[in-house]
Design a protein around this motif. Structure first.
Motif, PDB file in Angstrom:
ATOM      1  N   UNK A 230      -7.755   9.878  10.716  1.00 52.34           N
ATOM      2  CA  UNK A 230      -8.409   8.741  11.347  1.00 52.34           C
ATOM      3  C   UNK A 230      -9.751   8.474  10.659  1.00 52.34           C
ATOM      4  N   UNK A 231     -10.003   7.211  10.353  1.00 52.60           N
ATOM      5  CA  UNK A 231     -11.248   6.855   9.692  1.00 52.60           C
ATOM      6  C   UNK A 231     -12.362   6.621  10.710  1.00 52.60           C
ATOM      7  N   UNK A 232     -13.581   6.564  10.211  1.00 48.81           N
ATOM      8  CA  UNK A 232     -14.697   6.240  11.096  1.00 48.81           C
ATOM      9  C   UNK A 232     -14.491   4.861  11.699  1.00 48.81           C
ATOM     10  N   UNK A 233     -14.828   4.712  12.940  1.00 51.57           N
ATOM     11  CA  UNK A 233     -14.695   3.465  13.701  1.00 51.57           C
ATOM     12  C   UNK A 233     -13.235   3.103  14.002  1.00 51.57           C
ATOM     13  N   UNK A 234     -12.276   3.989  13.720  1.00 42.23           N
ATOM     14  CA  UNK A 234     -10.868   3.646  13.929  1.00 42.23           C
ATOM     15  C   UNK A 234     -10.565   3.495  15.407  1.00 42.23           C
ATOM     16  N   UNK A 235      -9.783   2.471  15.739  1.00 38.05           N
ATOM     17  CA  UNK A 235      -9.409   2.241  17.129  1.00 38.05           C
ATOM     18  C   UNK A 235      -8.175   3.071  17.479  1.00 38.05           C
ATOM     19  N   UNK A 236      -7.666   2.878  18.694  1.00 33.92           N
ATOM     20  CA  UNK A 236      -6.470   3.569  19.144  1.00 33.92           C
ATOM     21  C   UNK A 236      -5.264   3.145  18.299  1.00 33.92           C
ATOM     22  N   UNK A 237      -4.261   4.043  18.163  1.00 34.30           N
ATOM     23  CA  UNK A 237      -3.028   3.642  17.485  1.00 34.30           C
ATOM     24  C   UNK A 237      -2.381   2.468  18.210  1.00 34.30           C
ATOM     25  N   UNK A 238      -1.752   1.582  17.456  1.00 35.17           N
ATOM     26  CA  UNK A 238      -1.086   0.420  18.040  1.00 35.17           C
ATOM     27  C   UNK A 238       0.426   0.510  17.915  1.00 35.17           C
ATOM     28  N   UNK A 239       0.934   1.625  17.384  1.00 33.34           N
ATOM     29  CA  UNK A 239       2.366   1.805  17.292  1.00 33.34           C
ATOM     30  C   UNK A 239       2.699   3.241  16.921  1.00 33.34           C
ATOM     31  N   UNK A 240       3.825   3.740  17.458  1.00 37.19           N
ATOM     32  CA  UNK A 240       4.263   5.106  17.175  1.00 37.19           C
ATOM     33  C   UNK A 240       5.785   5.117  17.088  1.00 37.19           C
ATOM     34  N   UNK A 241       6.320   5.821  16.101  1.00 37.17           N
ATOM     35  CA  UNK A 241       7.742   6.111  16.031  1.00 37.17           C
ATOM     36  C   UNK A 241       7.872   7.611  15.873  1.00 37.17           C
ATOM     37  N   UNK A 242       8.605   8.231  16.777  1.00 40.05           N
ATOM     38  CA  UNK A 242       8.765   9.673  16.774  1.00 40.05           C
ATOM     39  C   UNK A 242      10.253   9.992  16.869  1.00 40.05           C
ATOM     40  N   UNK A 243      10.759  10.740  15.877  1.00 36.09           N
ATOM     41  CA  UNK A 243      12.167  11.110  15.844  1.00 36.09           C
ATOM     42  C   UNK A 243      12.299  12.442  15.122  1.00 36.09           C
ATOM     43  N   UNK A 244      13.456  13.100  15.232  1.00 35.97           N
ATOM     44  CA  UNK A 244      13.638  14.335  14.471  1.00 35.97           C
ATOM     45  C   UNK A 244      13.386  14.099  12.981  1.00 35.97           C
ATOM     46  N   UNK A 245      12.551  14.918  12.394  1.00 36.09           N
ATOM     47  CA  UNK A 245      12.240  14.877  10.960  1.00 36.09           C
ATOM     48  C   UNK A 245      11.396  13.666  10.556  1.00 36.09           C
ATOM     49  N   UNK A 246      10.849  12.922  11.516  1.00 36.67           N
ATOM     50  CA  UNK A 246      10.086  11.733  11.125  1.00 36.67           C
ATOM     51  C   UNK A 246       9.086  11.367  12.203  1.00 36.67           C
ATOM     52  N   UNK A 247       7.835  11.152  11.799  1.00 40.05           N
ATOM     53  CA  UNK A 247       6.805  10.669  12.705  1.00 40.05           C
ATOM     54  C   UNK A 247       5.924   9.677  11.958  1.00 40.05           C
ATOM     55  N   UNK A 248       5.731   8.505  12.523  1.00 39.44           N
ATOM     56  CA  UNK A 248       4.880   7.486  11.902  1.00 39.44           C
ATOM     57  C   UNK A 248       3.971   6.880  12.958  1.00 39.44           C
ATOM     58  N   UNK A 249       2.758   6.536  12.534  1.00 36.94           N
ATOM     59  CA  UNK A 249       1.767   5.953  13.439  1.00 36.94           C
ATOM     60  C   UNK A 249       1.219   4.679  12.818  1.00 36.94           C
ATOM     61  N   UNK A 250       1.169   3.632  13.616  1.00 33.12           N
ATOM     62  CA  UNK A 250       0.579   2.360  13.185  1.00 33.12           C
ATOM     63  C   UNK A 250      -0.826   2.308  13.751  1.00 33.12           C
ATOM     64  N   UNK A 251      -1.820   2.229  12.865  1.00 29.86           N
ATOM     65  CA  UNK A 251      -3.213   2.229  13.303  1.00 29.86           C
ATOM     66  C   UNK A 251      -3.933   0.976  12.826  1.00 29.86           C
ATOM     67  N   UNK A 252      -4.821   0.510  13.653  1.00 30.60           N
ATOM     68  CA  UNK A 252      -5.732  -0.542  13.230  1.00 30.60           C
ATOM     69  C   UNK A 252      -7.038   0.140  12.835  1.00 30.60           C
ATOM     70  N   UNK A 253      -7.285   0.209  11.538  1.00 32.84           N
ATOM     71  CA  UNK A 253      -8.480   0.868  11.027  1.00 32.84           C
ATOM     72  C   UNK A 253      -9.656  -0.112  11.038  1.00 32.84           C
ATOM     73  N   UNK A 254     -10.773   0.347  11.493  1.00 33.59           N
ATOM     74  CA  UNK A 254     -11.996  -0.439  11.490  1.00 33.59           C
ATOM     75  C   UNK A 254     -13.016   0.259  10.605  1.00 33.59           C
TER      76      UNK A 254
END
Length: 276
Positions: A230-254
């Protein structure tokens, strides 16, 4: 699989990657949390889920609205608790009337004539022609055509999906689609009892199941807010995909702009798998 976020092309690609790494199987449970997004993306996600698995069920911790409701219609069964809701599927598209821009609702255009007839008693061919003439000055006529096409697209997609969940006569599926397309507001919450009453295959979650799903939804949002990178000033994640062998997070970086005020950009990050 846990999916939380706006249905756009980036989310679609990461859903595909999660399914590809999993490899498919007989059935999958999708915990879905989304306010909606692209109907085309919802259609593609349903296609992917059916391609990789013989069937899928959807469990809703809180809200699966608008286009996300279409993913629910394509499921074998919809698991819902006290806080769960789906929403109307009336079509929206980006539009402009010259000075204002935003979302144009096909249902709002369809409601113009009955509203004027009901409130002001205006009827007849001449009135209809004059109404269209005046409407064309406020709304670009091709936008009306696009709204009509979008409405047909949503309805045909919903009917296609429901054929799996609600087999039998077409008239039953048409009644469900008409209900979902004709609510008084796009934000209208359709709870588990109403969803079951209109003919959807709804499973009422037990209190234990509901507690587990609610806790998982809250845990996912809280855990990924503290994920590495997470970068400085980063807001909350706006999306998450969680599955076996795979995790991805959509973030709005500020990040700080030239004048010191935050500037934003959105990015999906594949992160190490987390056991939530």
């Amino acid at each position: 699989m846990y999916i939380d976020g706006f249905l756009d092309e980036d989310l679609e690609r990461h859903v595909y990657e999660a399914l590809r790494r999993h490899g498919g199987g007989k059935e999958i449970y999708v915990v879905l949390s989304s306010k909606g997004g692209s109907v085309a993306v919802a259609r593609k996600i349903v296609h992917l889920l059916r391609e990789y698995f013989d069937s899928y069920d959807v469990v809703i911790p809180f809200r699966a609205a608008s286009a996300a409701s279409l993913i629910c219609l394509g499921a074998r069964c919809i698991g819902m608790g006290s806080m769960s809701e789906i929403g109307p599927i009336d079509a929206h598209l980006s539009g402009s009337n010259g000075s204002d821009s935003g979302l144009l609702s096909a249902a709002d255009i369809e409601a113009i004539q009955p509203a004027l007839q009901s409130w002001f008693g205006l009827r007849g061919y001449r009135f209809n022609a004059r109404a269209v003439e005046r409407l064309s000055k406020q709304v670009f006529l091709p936008s009306i055509g696009a709204a009509h096409r979008a409405s047909n697209f949503v309805r045909s997609t919903a009917l296609d999906f429901l054929a799996y969940q609600v087999p039998g006569p077409m008239r039953k599926r048409r009644r469900i689609v008409e209900f979902l397309c004709s609510r008084d507001a796009h934000e209208y919450p359709i709870t588990w009892d109403e969803a079951a009453a209109i003919g959807l295959n709804v499973a009422r979650l037990t209190s234990e199941e509901e507690s587990e799903v609610w806790a998982a939804w809250q845990s996912a949002r809280a855990a990924f807010a503290e994920a590495p990178g997470m970068l400085a000033f980063t807001s909350q994640p706006t999306g998450v995909i969680l599955a076996p062998h795979f995790t991805a997070v959509r973030r709005q970086h500020l990040v700080p702009g030239p004048d010191g005020t935050p500037e934003g950009f959105i990015k999906w990050d594949i992160v190490p798998d987390c056991d939530l």
